[in-house]
Design an enzyme around this catalytic site. Structure first.
Site, short mmCIF file in Angstrom:
data_model
loop_
_atom_site.label_atom_id
_atom_site.label_comp_id
_atom_site.label_asym_id
_atom_site.label_seq_id
_atom_site.Cartn_x
_atom_site.Cartn_y
_atom_site.Cartn_z
N CYS A 2 -5.11 3.68 11.17
CA CYS A 2 -4.11 2.92 11.91
C CYS A 2 -4.43 1.46 11.68
CB CYS A 2 -4.20 3.24 13.39
SG CYS A 2 -4.09 5.00 13.73
N ARG A 27 -0.73 0.73 6.95
CA ARG A 27 -1.81 1.62 7.39
C ARG A 27 -1.30 2.78 8.25
NH1 ARG A 27 -6.82 -0.84 6.87
NH2 ARG A 27 -7.67 0.63 8.37
N TRP A 74 -0.92 5.83 12.56
CA TRP A 74 -0.72 6.97 11.68
C TRP A 74 -1.23 8.17 12.47
CZ3 TRP A 74 -3.73 10.67 9.02
CH2 TRP A 74 -3.03 11.38 8.02
N ASN A 100 -8.66 2.64 16.09
CA ASN A 100 -8.41 3.21 14.77
C ASN A 100 -9.61 4.10 14.44
OD1 ASN A 100 -7.87 3.70 12.04
ND2 ASN A 100 -8.84 1.79 11.39
N GLY A 101 -9.35 5.35 14.10
CA GLY A 101 -10.44 6.27 13.77
C GLY A 101 -10.20 7.61 14.44
N GLU A 489 -2.74 10.39 -13.10
CA GLU A 489 -2.36 9.25 -12.28
C GLU A 489 -0.83 9.10 -12.24
OE1 GLU A 489 -3.55 7.56 -10.09
OE2 GLU A 489 -2.41 5.70 -10.00
N LYS A 493 1.46 9.29 -8.83
CA LYS A 493 2.35 8.19 -8.45
C LYS A 493 3.76 8.72 -8.20
CE LYS A 493 0.27 5.72 -7.85
NZ LYS A 493 -1.06 5.19 -7.75
N GLU A 496 3.97 10.72 -4.96
CA GLU A 496 3.70 9.88 -3.80
C GLU A 496 4.91 9.07 -3.35
OE1 GLU A 496 0.63 7.14 -4.85
OE2 GLU A 496 -0.05 6.90 -2.79
N HIS A 512 -1.69 28.04 -21.77
CA HIS A 512 -2.48 29.06 -21.07
C HIS A 512 -1.87 29.39 -19.71
CE1 HIS A 512 -5.48 28.99 -24.20
NE2 HIS A 512 -5.41 27.66 -24.16
N LYS A 609 -2.14 3.64 3.72
CA LYS A 609 -2.88 3.00 2.63
C LYS A 609 -4.33 3.44 2.57
CE LYS A 609 -3.46 0.06 -0.74
NZ LYS A 609 -2.99 0.54 -2.04
O1 M6R Z 1 -8.95 2.93 -0.73
P1 M6R Z 1 -9.29 4.04 -1.68
O2 M6R Z 1 -9.30 3.57 -3.10
O3 M6R Z 1 -10.57 4.73 -1.33
O4 M6R Z 1 -8.12 5.08 -1.53
C1 M6R Z 1 -8.19 6.31 -2.21
C2 M6R Z 1 -6.87 7.02 -2.19
O5 M6R Z 1 -6.48 7.30 -0.88
C3 M6R Z 1 -5.77 6.20 -2.85
O6 M6R Z 1 -6.11 5.86 -4.16
C4 M6R Z 1 -4.44 7.01 -2.87
O7 M6R Z 1 -4.57 8.11 -3.70
C5 M6R Z 1 -3.32 6.07 -3.32
N1 M6R Z 1 -2.33 6.01 -2.28
C6 M6R Z 1 -2.66 6.49 -4.56
O8 M6R Z 1 -1.65 5.63 -4.95
#
Ligand code: M6R
Length: 614
Positions: A2, A27, A74, A100-101, A489, A493, A496, A512, A609
């Site tokens: 959060c 966040r 969140w 937050n946590g 990657e 993306k 996401e 396979h 994030k």
């Molecule tokens: O802050 P971090 O690099 O540890 O975050 C890791 C992942 O949560 C982050 O890379 C996530 O996969 C991204 N939203 C991808 O775009």
């Protein structure tokens, strides 16, 4: 997971808090709320949904208080709702808290408090905190003082298991706020007669560049003109100020529609900053944060690279370089798996942790585990003073500037650049690869900013392609070697931010099993940047074309382009470094598909994030 903001000063707190929350909304965006100290006690305004909904709350514009706390959520415990929104208060409404946590033992604490007559009105874990503070405050028979307030917060926090960054205000103490963190981020910005508190630096960078970076369980009493820090025994401790060099415009959209697009376009400068003086024009490679001797490096028998999501994909491309030029066996692991699989680690193991935020709960836990087993630990992060950089033996920053969009772009490319620099630095000390080749790699790295600019010119071509495919339900991403890491990657993306189901595969693996899914009209993206593997991948792509797939190819190789529907040509570059270029068309593809679908690019559904919970 959060965002929290706080303010103490002479100005009205509420507008400053809402502006801070807006910057922290990446966040979490399930609900938002503020609490300020008003003449007649604590205000409490909160609502389900986005931060902007706060402006519609009746009376919010009447808040006059110059001290306040705020939160954007969140959801973890309890669905998004007004009741579950923060701030939370104790039953007597004397203490307001944002958190937050995750409080792992909240159920047990809730039972104890219920036995003592406290009532709970939300499903959150957080609501135990203000009530515990109230309980300890009443139990203490001393006269009211800020130390009594601090003691109550300290006692409550020592009962909590899990992670927390909290801000507490009380109607008894109209000039103070108490803040503390454990395994969740919190920073304090300071300037004359004002204190700003936030989960991250960029949210308050327009007010100050002077920050206190809190360590775990440093209890802080704030007033508008002082910040006093205490350890768990409540002995006062001294903390130094850190001066942050970014400017606030780094955290603004700067005329771009979305942070993600801005961050994609910032990649030439972000990677330039990452390289910085680590590779000089006369091809010297120095990493001032690292002081490894040849003997130390020779003793390393194994490297683990541990991270989550995109950062883990950067690690996968790093493995290729490290194994090839340092000749040290290297394994890449997802932090949430690594921490529970009893990895084989000893004092000859080097564990590298990559995290943009430096606050990812699983990565922090994996780092602690590696340390406890005697490994040497190295953190790569983008955020100065973040948790992993404080835990690790060595820390190196990517210096990519703040990344606000949930989808990681410039953080990934700067991580790939940095891990390549680390590999070169190790290989040079170990003399494990000929210096001519290492110099070639250094030149390739130095050429990156220009080549990234060149690559970004594919924007219009990708935009046109996105318009053709944005309604699709599935896509495949294929590559071999380092290109497979980019396929992963690209696929992440797309999922996401475009909500399109996608799979990534090592191109040779397709036959396979997964090739059964290839049917007429499906889109397959092929990445081919390694001349040793290109022919093999072309054959695999041919197999899907035969089964009716349409193809988008990202390449810098000389191949017969006629077979493919769309080909994006990127500049030539050494394969180890090629992910930094080949990922760019894929970032743009997900971006434009998301835009075509009318989605919120920067704040995709269900995500946040930084994942500061397990
Ligand atoms: O802050 P971090 O690099 O540890 O975050 C890791 C992942 O949560 C982050 O890379 C996530 O996969 C991204 N939203 C991808 O775009």
């Amino acid at each position: 997971m959060c965002g929290i903001v706080g303010y103490i000063g002479n100005k009205k707190a509420c507008p400053i808090l809402i502006a801070g929350l807006t910057r922290l909304e990446y966040r979490g965006y399930d609900s938002a709320g503020v609490s300020t100290i008003e003449k007649n006690g604590l205000s409490l305004m909160k609502t389900k949904g986005r931060v902007k909904n706060l402006n519609d709350l009746k009376g919010i514009d009447k808040l006059e208080g110059t001290i306040g706390i705020a939160h954007t959520r969140w959801a973890t415990h309890g669905k998004p709702s007004n009741e579950n929104s923060h701030p939370h208060q104790d039953n007597s409404k004397t203490f307001s808290v944002v958190h937050n946590g995750i409080i792992e033992n909240y159920a047990e604490l809730k039972n104890l408090l219920e036995e003592k007559g406290y009532h709970f009105y939300s499903q959150t874990d957080t609501e135990v905190i203000p009530n515990l503070i109230h309980y300890y405050f009443l139990k203490d028979k001393e006269d009211n003082s800020t130390m009594k307030f601090l003691k109550a917060v300290r006692n409550a926090c020592l009962d909590l298991k899990g992670s927390f960054a909290i801000e507490v205000i009380s109607s008894y103490f109209p000039d103070n706020m108490i803040v503390v963190r454990k395994d969740s981020p919190l920073v304090i910005g300071t300037c004359e007669n004002e204190k700003y508190i936030s989960s991250d630096i960029p949210a308050i960078l327009s007010y100050t560049r002077d920050f206190y970076l809190l360590n775990n369980l440093e209890f802080t009493i704030l007033s508008k003109n002082s910040a006093k820090f205490f350890d768990t025994e409540l002995n006062e401790i001294k903390k130094k100020l850190d001066v942050i060099e970014w400017n606030s415009s780094a955290a603004e959209k700067d005329g771009y529609d979305d942070f993600m697009l801005k961050e994609i376009y910032e990649q030439p400068s972000a990677v330039r900053e990452t390289i910085g003086s680590r590779i000089s024009n006369d091809l010297k490679c120095e990493i001032e944060e690292l002081k490894f001797s040849k003997k130390q490096l020779q003793e390393i028998t194994k490297i683990y690279i541990v991270a989550c999501g995109t950062a883990m994909h950067a690690g996968l491309s790093g493995k290729n370089t490290i194994e090839k030029i340092c000749r040290i066996p290297t394994e890449v692991d997802i932090a949430s798996e690594f921490r529970y699989r009893d990895p084989i680690i000893d004092k000859n193991t080097l564990c590298i942790f990559i995290s943009q935020s430096g606050e990812t709960a699983d990565t922090i836990a994996a780092l602690k585990l590696a340390k406890s087993k005697g490994a040497t630990t190295l953190a790569i992060s983008n955020v100065i003073g973040s948790s992993i950089t404080r835990e690790a033996d060595y820390s190196i920053y990517t210096h990519a500037g703040p990344e606000i969009a949930v989808a990681s772009t410039k953080a990934y490319t700067s991580q790939v650049a940095l891990i390549n620099i680390i590999a070169i630095y190790f290989a040079e000390i170990l003399q494990s690869t000929k210096s001519e080749y290492l110099n070639f790699l250094k030149q390739e790295l130095l050429s990156l900013p220009k080549k990234i600019e060149e690559t970004l010119k594919c924007k219009d071509q990708i935009f046109e392609f996105a318009k053709k495919v944005y309604q699709e339900k599935d896509m495949f991403f294929l590559g071999r070697g380092v290109d497979e890491t980019v396929a992963k990657e690209g696929s992440l993306k797309l999922k996401e931010i475009s909500y399109i189901h996608s799979e990534s595969y090592a191109a040779g693996e397709l036959k396979h099993g997964p090739i059964a899914l290839i049917e007429n009209g499906i889109t397959v993206v092929g990445i081919m940047t390694d001349e040793n593997l290109v022919e093999k991948t072309v054959s695999n792509i041919q197999e899907v074309i035969t089964r009716g797939a349409k193809t988008l190819i990202i390449t810098n190789q000389k191949i017969n382009y006629n077979n493919f529907n769309e080909v994006i040509i990127i500049p030539e570059i050494a394969p180890f470094i090629s992910p930094i270029l080949s990922v760019i068309p894929l970032q743009l593809l997900s971006y434009f598909i998301s835009k075509e679908k009318g989605l919120d690019v920067d704040k995709p559904r269900n995500l946040a994030k930084s994942v500061t919970v397990e």
